[in-house]
Design a protein around this motif. Structure first.
Motif, PDB file in Angstrom:
ATOM      1  N   GLN A 380      10.663 151.013   4.144  1.00 12.69           N
ATOM      2  CA  GLN A 380       9.453 150.251   3.840  1.00 12.69           C
ATOM      3  C   GLN A 380       8.378 151.155   3.246  1.00 12.69           C
ATOM      4  O   GLN A 380       7.644 150.751   2.338  1.00 12.69           O
ATOM      5  N   LEU A 381       8.283 152.391   3.755  1.00 13.74           N
ATOM      6  CA  LEU A 381       7.324 153.329   3.168  1.00 13.74           C
ATOM      7  C   LEU A 381       7.659 153.611   1.713  1.00 13.74           C
ATOM      8  O   LEU A 381       6.776 153.695   0.854  1.00 13.74           O
ATOM      9  N   SER A 382       8.952 153.745   1.414  1.00 11.88           N
ATOM     10  CA  SER A 382       9.375 154.029   0.049  1.00 11.88           C
ATOM     11  C   SER A 382       9.114 152.848  -0.870  1.00 11.88           C
ATOM     12  O   SER A 382       8.698 153.021  -2.022  1.00 11.88           O
ATOM     13  N   GLU A 383       9.338 151.631  -0.366  1.00 14.00           N
ATOM     14  CA  GLU A 383       9.206 150.436  -1.214  1.00 14.00           C
ATOM     15  C   GLU A 383       7.773 149.956  -1.322  1.00 14.00           C
ATOM     16  O   GLU A 383       7.344 149.492  -2.389  1.00 14.00           O
ATOM     17  N   HIS A 384       7.012 150.033  -0.222  1.00 12.32           N
ATOM     18  CA  HIS A 384       5.672 149.431  -0.194  1.00 12.32           C
ATOM     19  C   HIS A 384       4.563 150.452   0.022  1.00 12.32           C
ATOM     20  O   HIS A 384       3.386 150.101  -0.068  1.00 12.32           O
ATOM     21  N   GLY A 385       4.918 151.705   0.372  1.00  9.58           N
ATOM     22  CA  GLY A 385       3.898 152.723   0.570  1.00  9.58           C
ATOM     23  C   GLY A 385       3.149 152.622   1.876  1.00  9.58           C
ATOM     24  O   GLY A 385       2.173 153.345   2.085  1.00  9.58           O
ATOM     25  N   ARG A 386       3.619 151.731   2.780  1.00 13.47           N
ATOM     26  CA  ARG A 386       2.873 151.526   4.021  1.00 13.47           C
ATOM     27  C   ARG A 386       3.815 150.953   5.075  1.00 13.47           C
ATOM     28  O   ARG A 386       4.703 150.178   4.768  1.00 13.47           O
ATOM     29  N   GLY A 799       3.371 130.881  -2.777  1.00 17.80           N
ATOM     30  CA  GLY A 799       3.241 132.089  -1.978  1.00 17.80           C
ATOM     31  C   GLY A 799       3.442 133.373  -2.745  1.00 17.80           C
ATOM     32  O   GLY A 799       3.591 134.433  -2.131  1.00 17.80           O
ATOM     33  N   LEU A 800       3.457 133.348  -4.085  1.00 21.98           N
ATOM     34  CA  LEU A 800       3.692 134.563  -4.860  1.00 21.98           C
ATOM     35  C   LEU A 800       2.561 135.570  -4.759  1.00 21.98           C
ATOM     36  O   LEU A 800       2.728 136.733  -5.135  1.00 21.98           O
ATOM     37  N   ASP A 801       1.400 135.153  -4.262  1.00 25.06           N
ATOM     38  CA  ASP A 801       0.312 136.108  -4.087  1.00 25.06           C
ATOM     39  C   ASP A 801       0.491 136.928  -2.814  1.00 25.06           C
ATOM     40  O   ASP A 801      -0.314 137.797  -2.510  1.00 25.06           O
ATOM     41  N   GLU A 802       1.561 136.652  -2.072  1.00 23.43           N
ATOM     42  CA  GLU A 802       1.876 137.422  -0.882  1.00 23.43           C
ATOM     43  C   GLU A 802       3.224 138.101  -1.062  1.00 23.43           C
ATOM     44  O   GLU A 802       4.087 137.627  -1.792  1.00 23.43           O
ATOM     45  N   ASP A 803       3.402 139.207  -0.357  1.00 19.92           N
ATOM     46  CA  ASP A 803       4.638 139.986  -0.501  1.00 19.92           C
ATOM     47  C   ASP A 803       5.870 139.171  -0.129  1.00 19.92           C
ATOM     48  O   ASP A 803       6.904 139.231  -0.797  1.00 19.92           O
ATOM     49  N   ASP A 804       5.775 138.366   0.972  1.00 20.63           N
ATOM     50  CA  ASP A 804       6.937 137.586   1.399  1.00 20.63           C
ATOM     51  C   ASP A 804       7.371 136.598   0.334  1.00 20.63           C
ATOM     52  O   ASP A 804       8.566 136.433   0.056  1.00 20.63           O
TER      53      ASP A 804
END
Length: 867
Positions: A380-386, A799-804
């Motif tokens: 998750q850190l690699s993909e999202h930085g957090r 919901g495209l404005d959210e990551d899910d």
């Protein structure tokens, strides 16, 4: 020249010299106006004039670089009938640099072939393919291979001493022009480089002549003070006017002392530039003195450090916050070696800063988490930085305790991770207190479920979190005839039933759902982020399904029970906790009155509502029989790549003669309750086929017309026959039609379903799965039933404005691509959604961003004729 004298033997050498002098004067005038970009062309023109005057076929000015092996290529200016071929041959001279330099080592003009030159002259003659070559060395360049050459195809030319001097003057003039303009170009480039460097560093330079008071400034200094772009000189008063009032006197005193004592100044101060912007500057100045020690000039630089000062101030603030915060902070490099910690880190973990610096942060691990946990964390850190979550770590004294940890990956300008920053709270005390309090105050002692207090709290939170368009639902559940069980089998058996019932409903507790026991046999199911009634009804059906298996109460016999359920939705049925709970109870008792073992949605006036629904069902049945009231509207389906309409979705509309337009959300549930969906589906298919027939007769280019078919129609059988009859009646090409079915229609592979799919495929009708991802999505049925298209439900598009939402949508697109299926996104309402779908290779879309559903008459401008 030899040819010229042969034709006119009486022509005196003086005449030729006079003409060469005239050509040299003309060359001088040409060179006076030469520029860097035209000098070689100007030299070629001059060489052409001299070549013609001398009777030479070719002329070359050839200048080698200072030494063999330098990156600078030779300068070569040619004048010939075929200049490109001559230029290529001249490169051979550079390839034999040492031999060439020997040939031009002498400063005198020579005519080849000449006995004193040696064999190298034949190599030069071969390069020109000439009988004779006049070589005029460039004075001062002979050691480097600089030479002006004229090649003759006829006999050896004869040159007088004066003519040789004129040619030497020409060679030197050409070289000087090239050299001068080259130096000027380098100076110009150096000045541009200096200006760009000053601009990048936000540094301006200046020079002040103390005798005149005039100050010469660089372009960047003019930009810093927001002077006019072309300002290059100023006076000290121009700068004084820009000084910040609080810094003005200090700066003036410092400058006066610098001049009085002839010393360097180095100061930081503020200005308000000509645009009214406050900037912070750092200035350094030096002085120049005469023999008497008097200052005659000053010069220096000024740098705009506003952004730098702001960054330093923020860094200082961040450092103070880091020191004073109660949250532990640890900074590691990309390999997990600790680079810095704050005091709170030491207080919480027990490790001093020197204990952990340059040591792996893994020293804090408790051993409670497996490698899969850390792999998921770093993925998750690699993909999202957090990443954030609860972690169990170990203090220095060995105690294992919970942390709430947030890790952020810090990337450099190249996107590479350089550091990780972890911020954590010690949750041990809070966790113990929460556990005790929750167990005592918020949980039922018999079933372990949340009690009424916790239910009210969670319901209040759910109502506060609900977004526009989302609903909160309550399902009040009552075990049918539970009193009889207590009375006949005893309270222990009743308690066992309550505990087993609570355990059996656990699989339904997903997506933040809550199951609570209010008391006795009363349970409440809380659902958040509900899209509509259908979703809640699905959960209620699942509850009933779970009760099909008997309960073992330890009394020697299995027991079957049913439940009565009442459903309320917020904001439809209220927006307060008390109102929703009360309305759910009302609806639950209504379900009991209607025979038990089913569910009932709450309405304000349930009796009147039921009557209204019955009347609406009767009117809908009448409308289906008479025809004319039910109409199809069509929403365009647009190709992402071409932007053209390639399909239409047919949507039913009811134009009531008295009540006007009745929305689908009102009459479709009535149709379901009254068993009218098969008739409504047949009506939609008939209207769609009629319209397609009209378009075919009008010569409209074929497109896809999608018709929704509900689950009852699909599984009941007879759909293929109905469709075959319509195709024959209206002489339609089946390729125009596409049937949209929901996932639920495909879940049961009954013989009737399999026969329907096979029959539709035989007719040539394509199948699309509508609202994909909202039900029981299965790769198996996609493969088994050979569907052609997946439609991404509008809830995911919204919901495209959210990551899910982005993850789900891209997954569906990739899944469709991998299975070779077409993919369409519905409900596109803004450009951002469209751009995301296009970037992720979604093929087709529909939604209000392009068009609302329209009657057929308003679609003509999108319908293209057959080419």
């Amino acid at each position: 020249m030899a040819d010229t004298q042969a034709e006119n033997p009486a022509a005196p050498a003086a005449t030729t010299e006079h003409r060469l002098e005239g050509l040299l004067e003309h060359a001088t005038r040409i060179f006076l106006t030469s520029r860097t970009e035209t000098v070689e062309a100007d030299i070629a023109l001059v060489l052409k004039h001299f070549r013609h005057r001398l009777g030479a076929e070719q002329a070359v000015l050839f200048l080698c670089p200072a030494a063999e092996g330098e990156d600078t290529p030779p300068r070569c200016v040619v004048s010939a009938a075929e200049p490109e071929a001559l230029y290529q041959r001249m490169q051979r001279l550079y390839e034999q640099h040492a031999l060439w330099c020997q040939l031009v080592r002498q400063s005198s003009v020579r005519v080849l072939p000449a006995p004193e030159v040696g064999q190298g002259q034949h190599w030069v003659l071969d390069c020109f393919a000439a009988q004779a070559v006049v070589m005029v060395p460039v004075v001062g360049r002979s050691a480097d291979g600089g030479c002006l050459m004229f090649a003759f195809d006829a006999q050896r030319p004869v040159l007088t001493h004066s003519q040789r001097q004129l040619l030497s003057t020409l060679a030197q003039l050409c070289y000087l022009m090239l050299d001068r303009l080259t130096v000027m170009e380098r100076l110009r480039q150096s000045e541009q480089l200096l200006q760009r460097t000053e601009q990048l560093a936000a540094i301006g330079s200046w020079y002040q002549d103390m005798s005149t008071g005039r100050i010469s400034i660089s372009p960047q200094l003019a930009r810093i003070f927001a002077f006019a772009e072309d300002t290059r000189t100023a006076v000290m008063e121009d700068f004084f006017r820009c000084l910040h009032p609080e810094d003005s006197q200090r700066v003036k005193r410092t400058l006066a002392a610098s001049i009085r004592h002839a010393r360097i100044t180095d100061m930081t101060y503020r200005i308000i530039n000509q645009r009214g912007e406050q900037r912070t500057l750092h200035g350094i100045a030096q002085v120049l003195c005469d023999g008497d020690g008097q200052v005659i000039a000053r010069f220096g630089s000024i740098q705009d450090i506003t952004e730098q000062e702001s960054r330093e101030r923020h860094l200082l603030q961040a450092a103070k916050v880091l020191e004073s915060t109660n949250e532990g902070v640890v900074i590691t490099d990309a390999n997990g070696l600790v680079e810095a910690v704050n005091p709170a880190f030491s207080r919480i973990t027990g490790y001093r800063e020197e204990d952990v610096l340059q040591h792996p942060v893994a020293v804090l691990k408790s051993g409670r988490h497996d490698q899969a946990f850390y792999r998921q964390m770093f993925q998750q850190l690699s993909e999202h930085g957090r990443w954030h979550g609860e972690v169990w770590n170990r203090r220095r004294n060995g105690e294992v305790y919970p942390q709430w940890l947030t890790i952020t990956a810090v990337q450099d300008s190249q996107g590479r991770i350089g550091n990780y920053v972890g911020v954590f709270n010690d949750m041990s005390v809070l966790r113990r207190s929460e556990q005790q309090l929750e167990q005592l105050s918020y949980y039922d002692s018999l079933t372990g479920l949340p009690n009424r207090s916790l239910l009210i709290q969670r319901l209040q939170q759910a109502l506060s979190r609900a977004h526009e368009g989302d609903k909160v639902a309550l399902i009040a559940i009552d075990l049918d005839h539970f009193k009889h069980i207590n009375d006949s089998l005893g309270h222990p058996a009743g308690d066992r039933l309550l505990k087993q019932f609570a355990q059996r409903l656990q699989p339904l507790l997903r997506d933040g759902a809550t199951l609570a026991r209010q008391g006795g046999d009363d349970f409440v199911f809380l659902l958040e982020q509900v899209a509509g009634r259908e979703q809640v009804a699905s959960v209620a059906d699942d509850i009933k399904q779970l009760l099909y298996q008997p309960f073992d109460l330890g009394v020697g016999q299995a027991l079957m029970i049913g439940v009565s359920m009442g459903i309320t939705l917020s904001p439809d049925h209220g927006d307060s906790v008390t109102q929703l709970l009360s309305n759910a109870d009302v609806a639950m008792y209504q379900a009991k009155q209607r025979g038990r073992n089913h569910y009932q949605f709450y309405s304000d006036e349930m009796t009147r509502a039921a009557s209204d629904r019955l009347e609406l069902g009767s009117q809908l049945r009448h409308a289906l029989q008479l025809g004319g009231q039910l109409q199809l509207y069509y929403q365009p389906q647009v190709c992402m790549q071409s932007g053209q309409v390639i399909g239409l979705e047919a949507l039913m509309r009811w134009q009531h003669p008295q009540d006007g337009t009745i929305p689908p959300g009102r009459f479709l549930p009535v149709a379901e309750d009254n068993g009218l969906m098969p008739e409504l589906d047949t009506c939609a298919l008939t209207l769609a086929c009629q319209q397609v027939a009209v378009w075919q007769q009008q010569g409209v280019k074929p497109l896809t017309v999608a018709v929704n078919i509900t689950q009852p129609t699909f599984v009941a059988g007879g759909l293929v026959e109905t469709l075959q009859l319509l195709l024959q009646r209206y002489h339609l090409d089946a390729g125009w039609l596409e049937l949209e079915i929901t996932e639920g229609a495909l879940l049961e592979p009954t013989p009737a379903v399999l026969d329907t799919i096979a029959g539709l495929k035989a007719l040539g009708v394509s199948l699309a799965v509508d609202d994909f991802g909202t039900g029981y999505s299965s790769l198996a049925y996609l493969h088994r039933y050979k569907v052609d298209k997946l439609k991404i439900d509008r809830s995911f598009v919204i919901g495209l404005d959210e990551d899910d939402g982005q993850v789900i949508t891209t997954t569906i697109i990739q899944l469709a691509k991998g299975l070779g299926l077409k993919v369409l996104a519905e409900g596109v309402e803004c450009i951002e959604q469209l751009q995301f779908l296009r970037a992720n290779h979604c093929e087709t879309y529909q939604g209000f961003y392009f068009s609302r559903p329209l009657p057929a008459a308003e679609l003509q401008h999108w319908l293209r004729p057959v080419a």
